[in-house]
Design a protein around this motif. Structure first.
Motif, PDB file in Angstrom:
ATOM      1  N   HIS A  70       4.673  -1.031   7.691  1.00 17.89           N
ATOM      2  CA  HIS A  70       4.795  -0.823   6.241  1.00 17.89           C
ATOM      3  C   HIS A  70       4.458  -2.095   5.457  1.00 17.89           C
ATOM      4  CE1 HIS A  70       6.566  -0.135   2.288  1.00 17.89           C
ATOM      5  NE2 HIS A  70       7.412  -1.120   2.511  1.00 17.89           N
ATOM      6  N   SER A 100       6.214   3.721   1.557  1.00 23.46           N
ATOM      7  CA  SER A 100       7.672   3.936   1.537  1.00 23.46           C
ATOM      8  C   SER A 100       8.061   4.857   0.398  1.00 23.46           C
ATOM      9  CB  SER A 100       8.399   2.599   1.419  1.00 23.46           C
ATOM     10  OG  SER A 100       7.885   1.865   0.313  1.00 23.46           O
ATOM     11  N   HIS A 161       8.046  -9.348  -0.484  1.00 18.99           N
ATOM     12  CA  HIS A 161       8.321  -8.014   0.033  1.00 18.99           C
ATOM     13  C   HIS A 161       8.540  -8.074   1.546  1.00 18.99           C
ATOM     14  CE1 HIS A 161       6.636  -4.145   1.720  1.00 18.99           C
ATOM     15  NE2 HIS A 161       7.597  -3.686   0.947  1.00 18.99           N
ATOM     16  N   HIS A 165      11.818  -7.160   3.984  1.00 26.11           N
ATOM     17  CA  HIS A 165      11.800  -6.299   5.173  1.00 26.11           C
ATOM     18  C   HIS A 165      12.230  -7.043   6.427  1.00 26.11           C
ATOM     19  CE1 HIS A 165      10.511  -2.335   3.872  1.00 26.11           C
ATOM     20  NE2 HIS A 165       9.918  -2.975   2.881  1.00 26.11           N
TER      21      HIS A 165
HETATM   22 FE   LIG Z   1       8.914  -2.016   1.233  1.00 28.58          FE
END
Ligand SMILES: [Fe+2]
Length: 451
Positions: A70, A100, A161, A165
């Motif tokens: 992702h 997502s 980001h 994660h």
């Molecule tokens: Fe994300």
């Protein structure tokens, strides 16, 4: 002066030639940051087996493989597809699997079914990462300053980001491993923190006291040139009445006193929704705690071990944090109180780079005049619903979906945790989760009103 303004200020060929290294160093800097973050994700997975990387133990948890893919999809979708002429994804279907929640970027697979996706395999996901990394590297290397001006903000967003994660990857694999009766070890932990839990008592942790703050009007929210998420602005003035804040987070030992005083079976301490949740979920302790022969143990990323009473309590919901505060005659801080109190505190603490993957006890220092552990160790629940600051407007397009659409039914947490990167957290950083969530490293710092 930035590389861009340097270049536009230059007129002679000689000057331009001498300034070429400025663009090169800008490119090198961006490439280095990009690769460093990408490699850190891979480093976190060292020791994990492919079987570990595909399990989804609850809808909130994503498989490790999904996180790896992702974060890659993010760079591919928002940078490569936008800035590389004629870019064609090698496997277009990944866009569906690894989106997502960005509706503007297209349809997506169901979040709660991510654990059913055995193909692509982990090694295919790793190949996807390597391919996108190569394309990003080439794009950066061949960009002029005006193109870099467009790419850089999205690349930096993608880096932050990925750091988010990385934290989720850690909390998610902890939840996955916790389902296994063999209690697998993610990392062994460092020797200097291997004091036997049974050798530590609450007495080894200095008692907290409250630090007083006068009423003030102060600026809240991000200012300056560095990166911040859109939800940290606009910066605005806020009136903060006088308050007091505890010098450190609540410890396991202190929380055990709440449990032993039947805190989980006394509705007077709980919000109505919290009490319903306690009953429904049959909570009687923080997540990952089990009682054996009268002793509390907790599952950590270093395995199952007796609860260390001097460590900050973690894996508690907003409801538990609020109930504990009520029981002790205090309350949770507002996010503005927290930010004001953090203003002069250094951004130091137990972060993911320390590789403890667990909150640490506050060393006994005798300094009870300052606030400790404001950053790292455990995210601190505030009593603020996650809502927009005055004047906030989400950006148009898919990236505007990053934060704004979640400003409902969640509470703000501050300060970062032992799974957060040191380079990711800020004094103005607003994390947010629903009040019943417990699988993040969430903890409690007490506040109170003037006597
Ligand atoms: Fe994300």
């Amino acid at each position: 002066m930035s590389a861009t303004s340097l270049e536009t200020a230059s007129t002679t060929t000689a000057a331009k030639q001498s300034l070429f290294p400025a663009r090169q160093s800008r490119i090198e800097h961006l490439r280095d940051r990009f690769h460093q973050i990408r490699k850190f994700s891979s480093a976190l997975c060292v020791g994990l087996e492919p079987e570990d990387c595909v399990v989804q133990s609850m809808p909130d948890v994503s498989p490790t493989k999904w996180h790896l893919a992702h974060t890659t999809w993010f760079f591919e979708t928002f940078i490569l597809k936008k800035f590389v002429p004629g870019y064609r994804a090698e496997i277009p279907e990944y866009a569906y699997l690894f989106n997502s929640y960005y509706n503007a970027a297209g349809d997506m697979h169901r979040r709660d079914l991510r654990g059913l996706i055995s193909r692509p395999t982990l090694s295919e996901a790793e190949r996807y990462r390597a391919s996108v990394d190569l394309h990003i590297d080439e794009l950066l290397s061949n960009s002029d300053d005006s193109l870099l001006d467009e790419i850089e903000p999205i690349l930096i967003l993608g880096i932050h980001h990925e750091q988010q994660h990385q934290e989720l990857l850690i909390t998610d694999i902890k939840h996955v491993f916790a389902q296994n009766p063999l209690y697998p070890v993610f990392r062994g932990g460092r020797a200097r923190h291997s004091v036997r839990a049974e050798d530590r008592t609450a007495a080894e942790c200095s008692p907290y006291r409250f630090v007083d703050f006068e009423e003030t009007v102060t600026a809240i929210g991000h200012a300056g040139d560095g990166f911040a998420y859109d939800n940290e602005g606009p910066r605005h003035q806020a009136l903060i009445p006088a308050f007091s804040l505890a010098t450190r987070p609540v410890t396991n030992g202190e929380y055990i006193a709440f449990i032993e005083d039947n805190g989980y079976s006394r509705p007077e301490f709980w919000l109505s929704l919290g009490w319903m949740t306690v009953k429904e979920q049959r909570w009687n302790a923080p997540l990952y705690w089990i009682k054996r022969d009268g002793t509390w143990w907790n599952f950590t990323l270093s395995g199952l071990r007796p609860v260390d009473q001097s460590e900050p309590v973690t894996h508690v919901s907003y409801f538990e944090a609020d109930a504990y505060a009520n029981w002790v005659g205090a309350r949770l801080p507002t996010e503005f109180e927290w930010e004001r109190a953090a203003l002069d505190r250094p951004i130091e603490g137990n972060f993911v780079e320390d590789e403890n993957f667990h909150p640490r006890a506050l060393p006994i220092s005798g300094d009870d005049r300052h606030l400790h552990q404001m950053f790292g160790d455990v995210w601190e629940w505030t009593r603020n619903a996650y809502s927009p600051y005055p004047g906030y407007r989400a950006a148009p397009g898919a990236l505007g979906e990053y934060n704004g659409k979640f400003m409902c039914n969640q509470y703000v947490l501050r300060g970062g945790s032992c799974a957060t990167s040191r380079t990711h957290i800020r004094r103005t950083y607003r994390n947010f989760f629903q009040p019943e969530k417990r699988w993040q490293f969430t903890g409690i710092r007490l506040a109170r009103d003037p006597e």
